[in-house]
Scaffold this motif. Sequence first.
Motif, PDB file in Angstrom:
ATOM      1  N   ALA A 148       7.014   9.246 -20.009  1.00 53.80           N
ATOM      2  CA  ALA A 148       6.186  10.245 -20.684  1.00 53.80           C
ATOM      3  C   ALA A 148       5.215  10.900 -19.715  1.00 53.80           C
ATOM      4  CB  ALA A 148       5.430   9.592 -21.841  1.00 53.80           C
ATOM      5  N   GLU A 149       4.732  10.136 -18.729  1.00 49.05           N
ATOM      6  CA  GLU A 149       3.790  10.673 -17.750  1.00 49.05           C
ATOM      7  C   GLU A 149       4.496  11.424 -16.626  1.00 49.05           C
ATOM      8  OE1 GLU A 149       4.059   7.508 -18.665  1.00 49.05           O
ATOM      9  OE2 GLU A 149       2.365   7.400 -20.078  1.00 49.05           O
ATOM     10  N   GLY A 150       5.800  11.216 -16.479  1.00 44.55           N
ATOM     11  CA  GLY A 150       6.585  11.925 -15.484  1.00 44.55           C
ATOM     12  C   GLY A 150       6.667  11.273 -14.127  1.00 44.55           C
ATOM     13  N   ASN A 151       5.897  10.219 -13.877  1.00 42.96           N
ATOM     14  CA  ASN A 151       5.896   9.613 -12.535  1.00 42.96           C
ATOM     15  C   ASN A 151       7.093   8.707 -12.296  1.00 42.96           C
ATOM     16  OD1 ASN A 151       4.346   7.912 -14.487  1.00 42.96           O
ATOM     17  ND2 ASN A 151       4.313   6.468 -12.768  1.00 42.96           N
ATOM     18  N   VAL A 152       7.686   8.171 -13.359  1.00 45.13           N
ATOM     19  CA  VAL A 152       8.846   7.283 -13.235  1.00 45.13           C
ATOM     20  C   VAL A 152      10.096   8.070 -13.611  1.00 45.13           C
ATOM     21  CG1 VAL A 152       9.955   5.157 -14.000  1.00 45.13           C
ATOM     22  CG2 VAL A 152       7.455   5.259 -13.781  1.00 45.13           C
TER      23      VAL A 152
ATOM     24  N   ALA B 180       1.894  -1.109 -11.543  1.00 44.92           N
ATOM     25  CA  ALA B 180       1.577   0.022 -10.673  1.00 44.92           C
ATOM     26  C   ALA B 180       2.195   1.305 -11.210  1.00 44.92           C
ATOM     27  CB  ALA B 180       2.066  -0.254  -9.251  1.00 44.92           C
ATOM     28  N   ALA B 181       3.429   1.213 -11.700  1.00 50.03           N
ATOM     29  CA  ALA B 181       4.090   2.383 -12.276  1.00 50.03           C
ATOM     30  C   ALA B 181       3.365   2.847 -13.531  1.00 50.03           C
ATOM     31  CB  ALA B 181       5.546   2.068 -12.592  1.00 50.03           C
ATOM     32  N   ARG B 182       2.942   1.907 -14.349  1.00 44.62           N
ATOM     33  CA  ARG B 182       2.221   2.278 -15.568  1.00 44.62           C
ATOM     34  C   ARG B 182       0.854   2.888 -15.256  1.00 44.62           C
ATOM     35  NH1 ARG B 182       4.251  -3.083 -18.857  1.00 44.62           N
ATOM     36  NH2 ARG B 182       6.199  -2.138 -19.637  1.00 44.62           N
ATOM     37  N   ALA B 183       0.350   2.597 -14.049  1.00 44.84           N
ATOM     38  CA  ALA B 183      -0.925   3.179 -13.619  1.00 44.84           C
ATOM     39  C   ALA B 183      -0.742   4.508 -12.899  1.00 44.84           C
ATOM     40  CB  ALA B 183      -1.663   2.195 -12.712  1.00 44.84           C
ATOM     41  N   GLY B 184       0.525   4.944 -12.729  1.00 49.04           N
ATOM     42  CA  GLY B 184       0.762   6.266 -12.156  1.00 49.04           C
ATOM     43  C   GLY B 184       1.529   6.316 -10.858  1.00 49.04           C
ATOM     44  N   LEU B 185       1.907   5.173 -10.283  1.00 49.20           N
ATOM     45  CA  LEU B 185       2.660   5.182  -9.033  1.00 49.20           C
ATOM     46  C   LEU B 185       4.009   5.861  -9.231  1.00 49.20           C
ATOM     47  CD1 LEU B 185       2.771   4.022  -6.039  1.00 49.20           C
ATOM     48  CD2 LEU B 185       4.169   2.179  -7.022  1.00 49.20           C
ATOM     49  N   PRO B 186       4.372   6.844  -8.404  1.00 52.91           N
ATOM     50  CA  PRO B 186       5.699   7.455  -8.525  1.00 52.91           C
ATOM     51  C   PRO B 186       6.806   6.456  -8.178  1.00 52.91           C
ATOM     52  CG  PRO B 186       4.216   8.910  -7.335  1.00 52.91           C
ATOM     53  CD  PRO B 186       3.529   7.571  -7.433  1.00 52.91           C
TER      54      PRO B 186
ATOM     55  N   VAL C 182       8.391  14.584  -3.520  1.00 58.70           N
ATOM     56  CA  VAL C 182       7.315  13.610  -3.623  1.00 58.70           C
ATOM     57  C   VAL C 182       6.452  13.596  -2.369  1.00 58.70           C
ATOM     58  CG1 VAL C 182       8.553  11.569  -2.752  1.00 58.70           C
ATOM     59  CG2 VAL C 182       6.803  11.292  -4.516  1.00 58.70           C
ATOM     60  N   VAL C 183       7.056  13.845  -1.198  1.00 58.14           N
ATOM     61  CA  VAL C 183       6.282  13.922   0.039  1.00 58.14           C
ATOM     62  C   VAL C 183       5.297  15.088  -0.029  1.00 58.14           C
ATOM     63  CG1 VAL C 183       6.409  14.358   2.519  1.00 58.14           C
ATOM     64  CG2 VAL C 183       8.012  12.761   1.447  1.00 58.14           C
ATOM     65  N   ARG C 184       5.772  16.233  -0.505  1.00 59.03           N
ATOM     66  CA  ARG C 184       4.887  17.408  -0.624  1.00 59.03           C
ATOM     67  C   ARG C 184       3.818  17.183  -1.667  1.00 59.03           C
ATOM     68  NH1 ARG C 184       9.945  21.657  -0.518  1.00 59.03           N
ATOM     69  NH2 ARG C 184      10.318  21.578   1.735  1.00 59.03           N
TER      70      ARG C 184
ATOM     71  N   GLY D 227       0.766  -1.230   0.000  1.00 63.37           N
ATOM     72  CA  GLY D 227       0.000   0.000   0.000  1.00 63.37           C
ATOM     73  C   GLY D 227       0.801   1.286   0.000  1.00 63.37           C
ATOM     74  N   VAL D 228       2.054   1.246  -0.435  1.00 59.61           N
ATOM     75  CA  VAL D 228       2.899   2.445  -0.407  1.00 59.61           C
ATOM     76  C   VAL D 228       2.447   3.450  -1.462  1.00 59.61           C
ATOM     77  CG1 VAL D 228       4.868   1.198   0.518  1.00 59.61           C
ATOM     78  CG2 VAL D 228       4.618   1.425  -1.965  1.00 59.61           C
ATOM     79  N   ASP D 229       2.796   4.709  -1.239  1.00 52.43           N
ATOM     80  CA  ASP D 229       2.419   5.786  -2.146  1.00 52.43           C
ATOM     81  C   ASP D 229       3.485   6.073  -3.201  1.00 52.43           C
ATOM     82  OD1 ASP D 229      -0.088   6.447  -0.875  1.00 52.43           O
ATOM     83  OD2 ASP D 229       1.102   7.278   0.765  1.00 52.43           O
ATOM     84  N   ALA D 230       4.674   5.533  -3.021  1.00 52.86           N
ATOM     85  CA  ALA D 230       5.776   5.718  -3.969  1.00 52.86           C
ATOM     86  C   ALA D 230       6.805   4.635  -3.686  1.00 52.86           C
ATOM     87  CB  ALA D 230       6.404   7.100  -3.829  1.00 52.86           C
ATOM     88  N   VAL D 231       7.684   4.394  -4.637  1.00 49.59           N
ATOM     89  CA  VAL D 231       8.697   3.341  -4.492  1.00 49.59           C
ATOM     90  C   VAL D 231      10.050   3.866  -4.962  1.00 49.59           C
ATOM     91  CG1 VAL D 231       9.485   1.083  -5.342  1.00 49.59           C
ATOM     92  CG2 VAL D 231       7.101   1.401  -4.681  1.00 49.59           C
ATOM     93  N   ILE D 232      11.094   3.484  -4.223  1.00 51.60           N
ATOM     94  CA  ILE D 232      12.472   3.782  -4.615  1.00 51.60           C
ATOM     95  C   ILE D 232      13.198   2.470  -4.895  1.00 51.60           C
ATOM     96  CG2 ILE D 232      14.681   4.766  -3.882  1.00 51.60           C
ATOM     97  CD1 ILE D 232      13.066   6.638  -2.048  1.00 51.60           C
ATOM     98  N   LEU D 233      13.829   2.391  -6.060  1.00 49.85           N
ATOM     99  CA  LEU D 233      14.730   1.281  -6.374  1.00 49.85           C
ATOM    100  C   LEU D 233      16.146   1.809  -6.145  1.00 49.85           C
ATOM    101  CD1 LEU D 233      13.162  -0.055  -9.701  1.00 49.85           C
ATOM    102  CD2 LEU D 233      12.703  -0.803  -7.364  1.00 49.85           C
ATOM    103  N   PRO D 234      16.851   1.323  -5.120  1.00 49.05           N
ATOM    104  CA  PRO D 234      18.129   1.923  -4.734  1.00 49.05           C
ATOM    105  C   PRO D 234      19.306   1.411  -5.554  1.00 49.05           C
ATOM    106  CG  PRO D 234      17.605   0.151  -3.247  1.00 49.05           C
ATOM    107  CD  PRO D 234      16.445   0.254  -4.210  1.00 49.05           C
ATOM    108  N   GLY D 235      20.453   2.015  -5.292  1.00 50.06           N
ATOM    109  CA  GLY D 235      21.682   1.621  -5.967  1.00 50.06           C
ATOM    110  C   GLY D 235      22.287   0.365  -5.381  1.00 50.06           C
ATOM    111  N   GLY D 236      23.264  -0.156  -6.086  1.00 55.23           N
ATOM    112  CA  GLY D 236      23.954  -1.369  -5.640  1.00 55.23           C
ATOM    113  C   GLY D 236      24.266  -2.265  -6.820  1.00 55.23           C
ATOM    114  N   PHE D 237      24.271  -3.557  -6.553  1.00 56.49           N
ATOM    115  CA  PHE D 237      24.611  -4.543  -7.574  1.00 56.49           C
ATOM    116  C   PHE D 237      23.604  -5.693  -7.481  1.00 56.49           C
ATOM    117  CE2 PHE D 237      28.393  -2.323  -6.165  1.00 56.49           C
ATOM    118  CZ  PHE D 237      28.960  -1.907  -7.353  1.00 56.49           C
ATOM    119  N   SER D 238      22.362  -5.419  -7.845  1.00 58.34           N
ATOM    120  CA  SER D 238      21.302  -6.410  -7.685  1.00 58.34           C
ATOM    121  C   SER D 238      21.661  -7.719  -8.378  1.00 58.34           C
ATOM    122  CB  SER D 238      19.974  -5.873  -8.227  1.00 58.34           C
ATOM    123  OG  SER D 238      20.083  -5.536  -9.595  1.00 58.34           O
TER     124      SER D 238
END
Length: 223
Positions: free
Chosen positions: A182-186, A72-78, A214-216, A38-49
């Motif tokens: 194109a939508e700007g959320n990603v 979720a991203a394609r539906a607008g999730l930041p 993003v919080v604001r 149920g998060v409002d946004a997601v961060i994919l962090p750095g590293g060596f996945s």
Amino acid sequence: MGVVTFPGSLDDTDAARAVRYAGAEPVPLWHADRHLRGVDAVILPGGFSYGDYLRCGAIARFSPVMAELVPAARAGLPVLGICNGFQILCEAHLLPGALTRNAGLRFITRDVGLTVENTRTPWTSGYRAGQLVRIPLKSGEGAYTADQATLDEFEAAGRVVVRYVGNAPNGAARAIAGICSAEGNVVGLMPHPEHAIDPLTGPSADGLGFFTSVVRAFAGALR
């Protein structure tokens, strides 16, 4: 705000710290999770996945959490992908193009100057157009590349989010350091704003704006 940890992630703790600095609650997401909690946004962090086997981000793209994140991203999730997270976004086709080996084939770790060009994304709305920021860059495969038609489209549509000041240290096409969908959320970003949230531990606090923006944006949406 969700922060995904893949096997080999290095900067998930730093990203969570940046989220707290911005006044939000970081929610840990594991690569094997099949829900986003149920998060409002997601961060994919750095590293060596996954050890960067095959290609950087190539295996992470098929992780269970990405099966939930992509629609979720394609539906607008930041979504913000930082360094390896940017590579994962490209591998998942949420952003076009690819990140290739740095010019000179050397790992680069240095503070870099960036110009914020797009302030219409939820991750950059707190900056001024043309604002100069200084944040760390650390990567071996950070040179953004795409075909000329795609690059021209980015320029025309204003989808270059941040650009290196002067010549790109890694040889990125048109000195591109970050782009958006194109939508700007990603948003995908090669430098690390989570390492520039406090002058005590970084070169500046210039990176904090990516997280407070993003919080604001959410706070404004709830009014």
